[in-house]
Design a protein around this motif. Structure first.
Motif, mmCIF file in Angstrom:
data_model
loop_
_atom_site.group_PDB
_atom_site.id
_atom_site.type_symbol
_atom_site.label_atom_id
_atom_site.label_comp_id
_atom_site.label_asym_id
_atom_site.label_seq_id
_atom_site.Cartn_x
_atom_site.Cartn_y
_atom_site.Cartn_z
ATOM 1 N N GLU A 152 0.823 -1.212 0.000
ATOM 2 C CA GLU A 152 0.000 0.000 0.000
ATOM 3 C C GLU A 152 0.855 1.260 0.000
ATOM 4 O O GLU A 152 0.478 2.280 -0.581
ATOM 5 C CB GLU A 152 -0.930 -0.002 1.215
ATOM 6 C CG GLU A 152 -2.072 -1.014 1.105
ATOM 7 C CD GLU A 152 -2.901 -1.090 2.373
ATOM 8 O OE1 GLU A 152 -2.487 -0.516 3.411
ATOM 9 O OE2 GLU A 152 -3.973 -1.738 2.336
ATOM 10 N N ALA A 153 2.016 1.192 0.644
ATOM 11 C CA ALA A 153 2.929 2.342 0.676
ATOM 12 C C ALA A 153 3.745 2.464 -0.606
ATOM 13 O O ALA A 153 4.477 3.447 -0.781
ATOM 14 C CB ALA A 153 3.866 2.223 1.879
ATOM 15 N N LYS A 154 3.648 1.456 -1.497
ATOM 16 C CA LYS A 154 4.439 1.418 -2.744
ATOM 17 C C LYS A 154 5.914 1.593 -2.422
ATOM 18 O O LYS A 154 6.630 2.384 -3.047
ATOM 19 C CB LYS A 154 3.968 2.494 -3.723
ATOM 20 C CG LYS A 154 2.511 2.331 -4.137
ATOM 21 C CD LYS A 154 2.060 3.432 -5.081
ATOM 22 C CE LYS A 154 0.599 3.268 -5.461
ATOM 23 N NZ LYS A 154 0.113 4.364 -6.331
ATOM 24 N N ALA A 155 6.358 0.849 -1.422
ATOM 25 C CA ALA A 155 7.680 1.072 -0.836
ATOM 26 C C ALA A 155 8.483 -0.212 -0.754
ATOM 27 O O ALA A 155 7.988 -1.317 -0.988
ATOM 28 C CB ALA A 155 7.504 1.656 0.576
ATOM 29 N N GLY A 156 9.739 -0.022 -0.411
ATOM 30 C CA GLY A 156 10.598 -1.105 0.026
ATOM 31 C C GLY A 156 11.140 -0.740 1.387
ATOM 32 O O GLY A 156 11.206 0.443 1.738
ATOM 33 N N TRP A 157 11.516 -1.735 2.174
ATOM 34 C CA TRP A 157 12.177 -1.459 3.460
ATOM 35 C C TRP A 157 13.184 -2.560 3.756
ATOM 36 O O TRP A 157 13.074 -3.673 3.251
ATOM 37 C CB TRP A 157 11.178 -1.293 4.604
ATOM 38 C CG TRP A 157 10.261 -2.472 4.855
ATOM 39 C CD1 TRP A 157 9.016 -2.657 4.347
ATOM 40 C CD2 TRP A 157 10.536 -3.614 5.658
ATOM 41 N NE1 TRP A 157 8.480 -3.843 4.781
ATOM 42 C CE2 TRP A 157 9.394 -4.455 5.601
ATOM 43 C CE3 TRP A 157 11.622 -4.029 6.433
ATOM 44 C CZ2 TRP A 157 9.328 -5.672 6.275
ATOM 45 C CZ3 TRP A 157 11.555 -5.241 7.104
ATOM 46 C CH2 TRP A 157 10.408 -6.047 7.024
ATOM 47 N N TRP A 167 12.194 3.131 1.354
ATOM 48 C CA TRP A 167 12.377 3.977 0.172
ATOM 49 C C TRP A 167 11.171 3.885 -0.744
ATOM 50 O O TRP A 167 10.466 2.881 -0.800
ATOM 51 C CB TRP A 167 13.659 3.610 -0.562
ATOM 52 C CG TRP A 167 13.700 2.234 -1.158
ATOM 53 C CD1 TRP A 167 13.400 1.877 -2.449
ATOM 54 C CD2 TRP A 167 14.061 1.012 -0.498
ATOM 55 N NE1 TRP A 167 13.553 0.535 -2.630
ATOM 56 C CE2 TRP A 167 13.957 -0.034 -1.454
ATOM 57 C CE3 TRP A 167 14.469 0.697 0.802
ATOM 58 C CZ2 TRP A 167 14.245 -1.360 -1.143
ATOM 59 C CZ3 TRP A 167 14.738 -0.626 1.116
ATOM 60 C CH2 TRP A 167 14.633 -1.644 0.143
ATOM 61 N N ILE A 168 10.950 4.998 -1.438
ATOM 62 C CA ILE A 168 9.958 5.088 -2.499
ATOM 63 C C ILE A 168 10.642 5.710 -3.714
ATOM 64 O O ILE A 168 11.734 6.269 -3.593
ATOM 65 C CB ILE A 168 8.718 5.919 -2.074
ATOM 66 C CG1 ILE A 168 9.143 7.290 -1.512
ATOM 67 C CG2 ILE A 168 7.863 5.155 -1.073
ATOM 68 C CD1 ILE A 168 7.980 8.181 -1.109
ATOM 69 N N SER A 169 10.009 5.615 -4.859
ATOM 70 C CA SER A 169 10.657 6.070 -6.090
ATOM 71 C C SER A 169 10.677 7.592 -6.197
ATOM 72 O O SER A 169 9.787 8.287 -5.690
ATOM 73 C CB SER A 169 9.926 5.492 -7.316
ATOM 74 O OG SER A 169 8.601 5.986 -7.358
#
Length: 202
Positions: A152-157, A167-169
């Motif tokens: 949902e956050a369109k993220a990596g961790w 991080w996000i793009s």
């Protein structure tokens, strides 16, 4: 781009954020486990570093130019917005990410490399990837809720020692990076209490 610049002006003058640095020293990012994701294997430029707190965690926000070997001109540059939370205890190196954020990096998610990342079941949208140096720990923390919140956050961790790096793009306004940090605290809230005490039931 004007939203990013306006955000930088607003936040660096906000007393709630106690330190701002336009350009970090070249080796400053090494404390976060370079070259693990999202950092490049060639060089990394951290800009607009902002320090403060998010939901009780010491937080560092910045924009990252991640440079890796490869590509048409010998190097490729990926731009990210990064949030780092300082944790009360060190946890095993572990990574979960939306696939599109890491496939272009073409590098190991963790330093040191912890085997081949596992792609979560086919058919999942978005595609997700996970990796850990400690499979038992990963089984405890990488739950369906954690995967859903990450997607949902369109993220990596990634966990590296006492740090959780998310991080996000692209370069985003601080408001978006604070939102990422808040999503990271929600993910940490899904971790069972045993991971903080070291009693993970070997």
């Amino acid at each position: 781009m004007w939203r990013v610049k306006k955000s930088i002006r607003t936040y660096r003058e906000d007393p709630a954020w106690h330190h701002y640095q336009k350009n970090a020293p070249a080796k400053w990012v090494n404390q976060f486990g370079v070259p693990g994701h999202p950092f490049g294997d060639r060089s990394n430029l951290a800009r607009h570093v902002l320090e403060g707190q998010v939901r009780g965690y010491p937080a560092t926000l910045f924009h990252l130019a991640s440079v890796r070997r490869g590509g048409r001109y010998g190097t490729d540059v990926n731009m990210y917005s990064v949030a780092v939370l300082t944790l009360p205890t060190a946890l095993p190196d572990t990574s979960v990410s939306v696939g599109t954020l890491v496939y272009g990096l073409r590098s190991a998610p963790l330093p040191p490399q912890a085997g081949t990342p596992v792609h979560l079941p086919p058919g999942r949208r978005p595609r997700m990837s996970k990796c850990s140096v400690d499979p038992a720990f990963a089984e405890l923390v990488i739950t369906e809720n954690v995967i859903r919140r990450t997607a949902e956050a369109k993220a990596g961790w990634r966990l590296h020692g006492h740090h959780m790096i998310g991080w996000i793009s692209e370069r985003r306004p601080y408001e978006k990076i604070v939102g990422l940090a808040e999503a990271m605290t929600a993910i940490l809230g899904e971790f069972p209490a045993s991971v903080w005490t070291g009693n993970t039931g070997d």
